[in-house]
Design a protein around this motif. Structure first.
Motif, PDB file in Angstrom:
ATOM      1  N   UNK A  35       0.796  -1.230   0.000  1.00 17.66           N
ATOM      2  CA  UNK A  35       0.000   0.000   0.000  1.00 17.66           C
ATOM      3  C   UNK A  35       0.827   1.279   0.000  1.00 17.66           C
ATOM      4  N   UNK A  36       2.085   1.204   0.383  1.00 17.78           N
ATOM      5  CA  UNK A  36       2.963   2.381   0.353  1.00 17.78           C
ATOM      6  C   UNK A  36       2.392   3.573   1.097  1.00 17.78           C
ATOM      7  N   UNK A  37       2.330   4.702   0.410  1.00 22.68           N
ATOM      8  CA  UNK A  37       1.902   5.955   1.056  1.00 22.68           C
ATOM      9  C   UNK A  37       0.398   6.034   1.303  1.00 22.68           C
ATOM     10  N   UNK A  38      -0.352   5.034   0.867  1.00 24.59           N
ATOM     11  CA  UNK A  38      -1.775   4.989   1.231  1.00 24.59           C
ATOM     12  C   UNK A  38      -1.928   4.693   2.718  1.00 24.59           C
ATOM     13  N   UNK A  39      -0.889   4.157   3.334  1.00 29.21           N
ATOM     14  CA  UNK A  39      -0.904   3.933   4.777  1.00 29.21           C
ATOM     15  C   UNK A  39      -0.505   5.229   5.456  1.00 29.21           C
ATOM     16  N   UNK A  40      -1.431   5.794   6.170  1.00 28.61           N
ATOM     17  CA  UNK A  40      -1.180   7.058   6.873  1.00 28.61           C
ATOM     18  C   UNK A  40      -0.700   6.824   8.293  1.00 28.61           C
ATOM     19  N   UNK A  41      -1.005   5.643   8.815  1.00 32.15           N
ATOM     20  CA  UNK A  41      -0.573   5.305  10.166  1.00 32.15           C
ATOM     21  C   UNK A  41      -0.499   3.789  10.264  1.00 32.15           C
ATOM     22  N   UNK A  42       0.581   3.300  10.854  1.00 35.01           N
ATOM     23  CA  UNK A  42       0.752   1.875  11.094  1.00 35.01           C
ATOM     24  C   UNK A  42       1.277   1.734  12.512  1.00 35.01           C
ATOM     25  N   UNK A  43       0.444   1.188  13.360  1.00 35.53           N
ATOM     26  CA  UNK A  43       0.753   1.115  14.790  1.00 35.53           C
ATOM     27  C   UNK A  43       0.865  -0.341  15.211  1.00 35.53           C
ATOM     28  N   UNK A  44       1.993  -0.685  15.818  1.00 36.77           N
ATOM     29  CA  UNK A  44       2.195  -2.017  16.382  1.00 36.77           C
ATOM     30  C   UNK A  44       2.056  -1.915  17.889  1.00 36.77           C
ATOM     31  N   UNK A  45       1.158  -2.724  18.452  1.00 33.96           N
ATOM     32  CA  UNK A  45       0.916  -2.678  19.892  1.00 33.96           C
ATOM     33  C   UNK A  45       1.249  -4.032  20.504  1.00 33.96           C
ATOM     34  N   UNK A  46       2.377  -4.117  21.220  1.00 33.53           N
ATOM     35  CA  UNK A  46       2.699  -5.356  21.910  1.00 33.53           C
ATOM     36  C   UNK A  46       1.734  -5.561  23.076  1.00 33.53           C
ATOM     37  N   UNK A  47       1.220  -6.770  23.183  1.00 30.32           N
ATOM     38  CA  UNK A  47       0.262  -7.075  24.228  1.00 30.32           C
ATOM     39  C   UNK A  47       0.494  -8.504  24.699  1.00 30.32           C
ATOM     40  N   UNK A  48      -0.471  -9.074  25.366  1.00 32.04           N
ATOM     41  CA  UNK A  48      -0.361 -10.460  25.828  1.00 32.04           C
ATOM     42  C   UNK A  48      -1.714 -11.140  25.658  1.00 32.04           C
ATOM     43  N   UNK A  49      -1.827 -12.351  26.125  1.00 32.49           N
ATOM     44  CA  UNK A  49      -3.116 -13.037  26.091  1.00 32.49           C
ATOM     45  C   UNK A  49      -3.434 -13.719  24.768  1.00 32.49           C
ATOM     46  N   UNK A  50      -2.427 -13.958  23.929  1.00 33.57           N
ATOM     47  CA  UNK A  50      -2.663 -14.678  22.683  1.00 33.57           C
ATOM     48  C   UNK A  50      -3.226 -13.844  21.551  1.00 33.57           C
ATOM     49  N   UNK A  51      -3.219 -12.535  21.720  1.00 36.53           N
ATOM     50  CA  UNK A  51      -3.804 -11.648  20.697  1.00 36.53           C
ATOM     51  C   UNK A  51      -2.944 -11.532  19.450  1.00 36.53           C
ATOM     52  N   UNK A  52      -3.613 -11.526  18.317  1.00 38.20           N
ATOM     53  CA  UNK A  52      -3.035 -11.066  17.057  1.00 38.20           C
ATOM     54  C   UNK A  52      -4.217 -10.509  16.281  1.00 38.20           C
ATOM     55  N   UNK A  92      -7.719 -14.652  18.098  1.00 38.08           N
ATOM     56  CA  UNK A  92      -8.496 -15.196  19.206  1.00 38.08           C
ATOM     57  C   UNK A  92      -9.798 -15.819  18.704  1.00 38.08           C
ATOM     58  N   UNK A  93     -10.364 -15.241  17.647  1.00 36.14           N
ATOM     59  CA  UNK A  93     -11.612 -15.771  17.076  1.00 36.14           C
ATOM     60  C   UNK A  93     -11.373 -16.927  16.107  1.00 36.14           C
ATOM     61  N   UNK A  94     -10.313 -16.820  15.299  1.00 41.10           N
ATOM     62  CA  UNK A  94     -10.104 -17.794  14.223  1.00 41.10           C
ATOM     63  C   UNK A  94      -9.115 -18.898  14.574  1.00 41.10           C
ATOM     64  N   UNK A  95      -8.217 -18.625  15.523  1.00 41.95           N
ATOM     65  CA  UNK A  95      -7.173 -19.579  15.854  1.00 41.95           C
ATOM     66  C   UNK A  95      -6.012 -19.563  14.870  1.00 41.95           C
ATOM     67  N   UNK A  96      -6.059 -18.652  13.906  1.00 38.78           N
ATOM     68  CA  UNK A  96      -5.036 -18.584  12.866  1.00 38.78           C
ATOM     69  C   UNK A  96      -4.548 -17.159  12.672  1.00 38.78           C
ATOM     70  N   UNK A  97      -3.364 -17.049  12.070  1.00 38.16           N
ATOM     71  CA  UNK A  97      -2.877 -15.743  11.658  1.00 38.16           C
ATOM     72  C   UNK A  97      -3.654 -15.316  10.413  1.00 38.16           C
ATOM     73  N   UNK A  98      -3.685 -14.024  10.108  1.00 35.53           N
ATOM     74  CA  UNK A  98      -4.469 -13.568   8.954  1.00 35.53           C
ATOM     75  C   UNK A  98      -3.939 -14.083   7.634  1.00 35.53           C
TER      76      UNK A  98
END
Length: 85
Positions: A34-51, A64-70
Motif C-alpha cells: 500500500x505504500x503511502x496509502x498507509x497514513x498510520x501503522x501502529x504495532x501494539x505489543x500485548x499479551x493473552x494470545x492476541x493477534x 483469538x476468534x479464528x485460531x489462525x494468523x491472517x
C-alpha cells in the motif's frame, strides 16, 4: 481527480506468544503493497494470545476468534474493498 485511499492500521500482537515476527512481517508486507496509502501503522505489543488487525477502526482479523494468523490475500481483498476516509 480520484482520491487516494487512506489506511490507519493497528496490529496488536502477543509478545509472550512470540508473535513479533508475524507482526513485523505483516507490517512490511502491507507497507510494500500500500505504500503511502498507509497514513498510520501502529504495532501494539500485548499479551493473552492476541493477534488482531484493525483497519480504519474496523477489526478485520482476530486470531483469538479464528485460531489462525491472517490470510494476506483475504486481508488485501477486504482492504481494497473498504470505503476509506
Amino acid at each position: 481527480m480520484a482520491s487516494e485511499r487512506e489506511y490507519r492500521i493497528v496490529i496488536e500482537f502477543c509478545v509472550w506468544c512470540d508473535y513479533s515476527p508475524e507482526a513485523l512481517s505483516l507490517s512490511q508486507f502491507l507497507l510494500n503493497y500500500f505504500g503511502t496509502e498507509i497514513k498510520e501503522l501502529l504495532l501494539i505489543p500485548t499479551k493473552g494470545g492476541k493477534f488482531e488487525v484493525t483497519v480504519n477502526g474496523r477489526l478485520l482479523h482476530s486470531k483469538l476468534d479464528t485460531g489462525e494468523f491472517p490470510d494476506t490475500d483475504r486481508l488485501l481483498r477486504t482492504m481494497n474493498e473498504m470505503e476509506t476516509l
